[in-house]
Structure formats: C-alpha cells, structure tokens
Design a protein around this motif. Structure first.
Motif, PDB file in Angstrom:
ATOM      1  N   LYS A 246      16.206 -15.573   1.608  1.00 10.72           N
ATOM      2  CA  LYS A 246      16.083 -17.034   1.685  1.00 10.72           C
ATOM      3  C   LYS A 246      16.210 -17.477   3.138  1.00 10.72           C
ATOM      4  N   GLY A 247      15.627 -18.622   3.449  1.00  8.00           N
ATOM      5  CA  GLY A 247      15.804 -19.213   4.767  1.00  8.00           C
ATOM      6  C   GLY A 247      15.108 -18.505   5.905  1.00  8.00           C
ATOM      7  N   LEU A 248      14.155 -17.625   5.620  1.00  6.84           N
ATOM      8  CA  LEU A 248      13.420 -16.925   6.668  1.00  6.84           C
ATOM      9  C   LEU A 248      11.939 -17.306   6.605  1.00  6.84           C
ATOM     10  N   ASP A 249      11.340 -17.455   7.770  1.00  5.52           N
ATOM     11  CA  ASP A 249       9.916 -17.794   7.822  1.00  5.52           C
ATOM     12  C   ASP A 249       9.040 -16.581   7.538  1.00  5.52           C
ATOM     13  N   GLU A 250       9.526 -15.401   7.937  1.00  3.22           N
ATOM     14  CA  GLU A 250       8.699 -14.200   7.818  1.00  3.22           C
ATOM     15  C   GLU A 250       9.582 -12.965   7.716  1.00  3.22           C
ATOM     16  N   ILE A 251       9.096 -11.969   7.006  1.00  2.00           N
ATOM     17  CA  ILE A 251       9.773 -10.675   6.954  1.00  2.00           C
ATOM     18  C   ILE A 251       8.773  -9.569   7.254  1.00  2.00           C
ATOM     19  N   GLU A 252       9.301  -8.474   7.776  1.00  2.00           N
ATOM     20  CA  GLU A 252       8.499  -7.265   7.971  1.00  2.00           C
ATOM     21  C   GLU A 252       9.094  -6.158   7.118  1.00  2.00           C
ATOM     22  N   ILE A 253       8.267  -5.526   6.315  1.00  6.13           N
ATOM     23  CA  ILE A 253       8.708  -4.435   5.444  1.00  6.13           C
ATOM     24  C   ILE A 253       8.048  -3.156   5.941  1.00  6.13           C
ATOM     25  N   GLN A 254       8.855  -2.171   6.293  1.00  5.76           N
ATOM     26  CA  GLN A 254       8.330  -0.928   6.856  1.00  5.76           C
ATOM     27  C   GLN A 254       8.846   0.268   6.077  1.00  5.76           C
ATOM     28  N   HIS A 255       7.974   1.281   5.935  1.00  6.98           N
ATOM     29  CA  HIS A 255       8.354   2.502   5.220  1.00  6.98           C
ATOM     30  C   HIS A 255       8.623   3.611   6.216  1.00  6.98           C
ATOM     31  N   GLU A 256       9.759   4.291   6.040  1.00  8.75           N
ATOM     32  CA  GLU A 256      10.177   5.339   6.960  1.00  8.75           C
ATOM     33  C   GLU A 256      10.239   6.707   6.278  1.00  8.75           C
ATOM     34  N   GLY A 257       9.758   6.804   5.039  1.00  9.24           N
ATOM     35  CA  GLY A 257       9.861   8.060   4.303  1.00  9.24           C
ATOM     36  C   GLY A 257       8.653   8.951   4.473  1.00  9.24           C
ATOM     37  N   THR A 258       8.668  10.077   3.761  1.00 10.91           N
ATOM     38  CA  THR A 258       7.615  11.082   3.918  1.00 10.91           C
ATOM     39  C   THR A 258       6.457  10.877   2.951  1.00 10.91           C
ATOM     40  N   LYS A 259       6.730  10.274   1.798  1.00  8.98           N
ATOM     41  CA  LYS A 259       5.679  10.023   0.807  1.00  8.98           C
ATOM     42  C   LYS A 259       5.531   8.520   0.621  1.00  8.98           C
ATOM     43  N   PRO A 260       4.367   8.071   0.119  1.00  6.31           N
ATOM     44  CA  PRO A 260       4.148   6.625  -0.026  1.00  6.31           C
ATOM     45  C   PRO A 260       5.242   5.941  -0.847  1.00  6.31           C
TER      46      PRO A 260
END
Length: 270
Positions: A246-260
């Motif tokens: 809540k209360g955020l204009d934007e988020i970034e979601i990033q994957h750091e694992g080995t498989k999708p």
C-alpha cells in the motif's frame, strides 16, 4: 572486533541515511510492504489435497486476517484430487480459480465433466451448488491451483455467470499478463468488482515493474519458484510467500532463482 566494526559501519550508514533522508524513505517502504510467509498460513489436508489459507476461511480465523478489500479469501491448494472433489460455488461471491500446474477435473454449469490445465482460469459468480466429480476407481490427478473469493459489487446487480480462459506461457513470460479484470479488457475474465489480477513467469535475473494508480493497493503471491523473488530489492519472497502493498506508486519484482518463478499480482482500491 568484527562485531564492533559491523556496528560502527551500521551507525555510519544510518547517519548517512538520516542526513540524506534515505533512512526515512526506507522506513516508509518497510511500512508499506508487509510480507506474509508461507509457513505462517493456516493449512489443512483432506484426502491428499493440501490447502493453505492466506486470509480467514471457514474455521481458520484470525481477526488480523479479515478480508483484503473485496477479496474475501485467498486459498492455495495442491496435491491429489480426491474422488468427489468439486469446485465450490457461492450465491454471494465470485470464485476465480487459476491452475499453476497439473490437471484439475471439474463439472461445468451444465454438469459436463471437464478439466482445467496449467494456465487455465475459471470463474463462477453467484453460483448455487458444488458439482462433484463421480468416477469409478482411484483418481491419480495431481494439481496446484490458487483460488480468489471475491465479493461482487451488488449495486451493479451482476447475474450468475461462468467463464473460462486459457493464458499461454508466452504471454506471461517476463511479463505481467492480465487474467481477470474489472472491465474484462484484453480478453481477461470479467470480475464483478474493482479488481485486476495478473500473472507472470520470470526467468533468472528478469523483472517486471508495476505502477499503482493513486488510491490503490496490491498483493503479490509467489506461486512457484526455486530461489528468491524480490520486491524493490528489499523484500525477499520464497515459494508460497505473499506481500501486501500500500502507499507505493510503483514496485519492481525481480527473480533471483535458477528456474522460472510464477506469481500473481492483484490491484484493488486502498
């Protein structure tokens, strides 16, 4: 000695943060993203089918976990599909089912036996019964699926409805694909309230950004991953974890694992 160095370093960095205003910004971000770990969810297993409850559901009640906007329940289910299983219907709610993997047999509104597969989404709004599967012999079906129980906006008098859509892997690969929406745009399933639901499949090192309009909030749920999924580089999520935003204009979601990694994102009014 090492501990003293670490403390000194922390104090120096915090002083820098305080002077620059970054410390206040970091604390604001921390308050605006609340992580619910997979292991903190209530769970139940019946005939080989395990269910995890992110919010209150039936006898699984916590006063801190009441409905999240129009979302009344979020249930993640996986395992063997038992004889007599049926997708429930509710005369006051819309239930959106999304299949992560496996094969989920069910009966449609005409009592015809069907099956949902990976990437399928099925909606039942204001239904009145549970159509149970009846087969002879053991059933060895395995499935992993996620269900949203949504309170419709009854001021618009929505009629009972059923719909199914398939969303292929290409559309969600390193991309947020809309699977359910308040207006049925982009061939998504029409949801009878002010809510949009997306899915994404992120490969290693890839990310997606999502911007919230003013006065809106969200929820991110990690359906499947090997490794970690991060939000704004500060919050680390593992498989089954979720984050209320809540209360955020934007988020970034990033994957750091080995498989999708596969995830869901929901956008609702604040």
């Amino acid at each position: 000695v090492e501990t003293e160095k670490e403390i000194t370093s922390f104090v120096q960095h915090k002083t820098l943060f305080l002077r620059s205003g970054l410390w206040s910004m970091l604390r604001t971000i921390q308050r605006n993203i609340v992580v619910r770990k997979s292991g903190d969810r209530e769970t139940a297993t019946k005939k080989g089918l395990q269910t995890f409850y992110t919010l209150n559901f039936a006898k699984h009640y916590d006063r801190k976990l009441k409905a999240y906007g129009c979302i009344q329940a979020m249930n993640e289910r996986m395992g063997s599909i038992p004889e007599g299983f049926g997708l429930k219907e509710d005369p006051e709610l819309q239930i959106l089912t999304y299949v992560v993997d496996g094969r989920l047999p069910y009966k449609n509104e005409k009592d015809e036996e069907m099956a949902l597969h990976e990437g399928d989404a099925y909606s039942c709004a204001l239904g009145t019964k549970t159509r149970r599967i009846r087969r002879e012999g053991p059933m060895n079906e395995q499935a992993h699926f996620f269900q949203l129980w949504i309170a419709p906006d009854m001021s618009k008098a929505p009629p009972p409805s059923y719909s199914m859509r398939h969303f292929d892997a290409a559309g969600k690969r390193n991309n947020l694909q809309l699977i359910g929406s308040r207006d049925g745009r982009d061939k998504s399933i029409l949801l009878h309230n002010d809510i949009d639901v997306y899915t994404a499949q992120l490969s290693k090192g890839n990310w997606v950004n999502y911007g919230f309009e003013p006065g809106r909030r969200g929820y991110v749920h990690v359906l499947k991953t090997v490794g970690r999924v991060s939000i704004n580089e500060e919050f680390q999520l593992l498989e089954g974890d979720g984050a209320f935003i809540k209360g955020l204009d934007e988020i970034e979601i990033q994957h750091e694992g080995t498989k999708p990694a596969q995830l869901l994102l929901m956008d609702i009014p604040a």
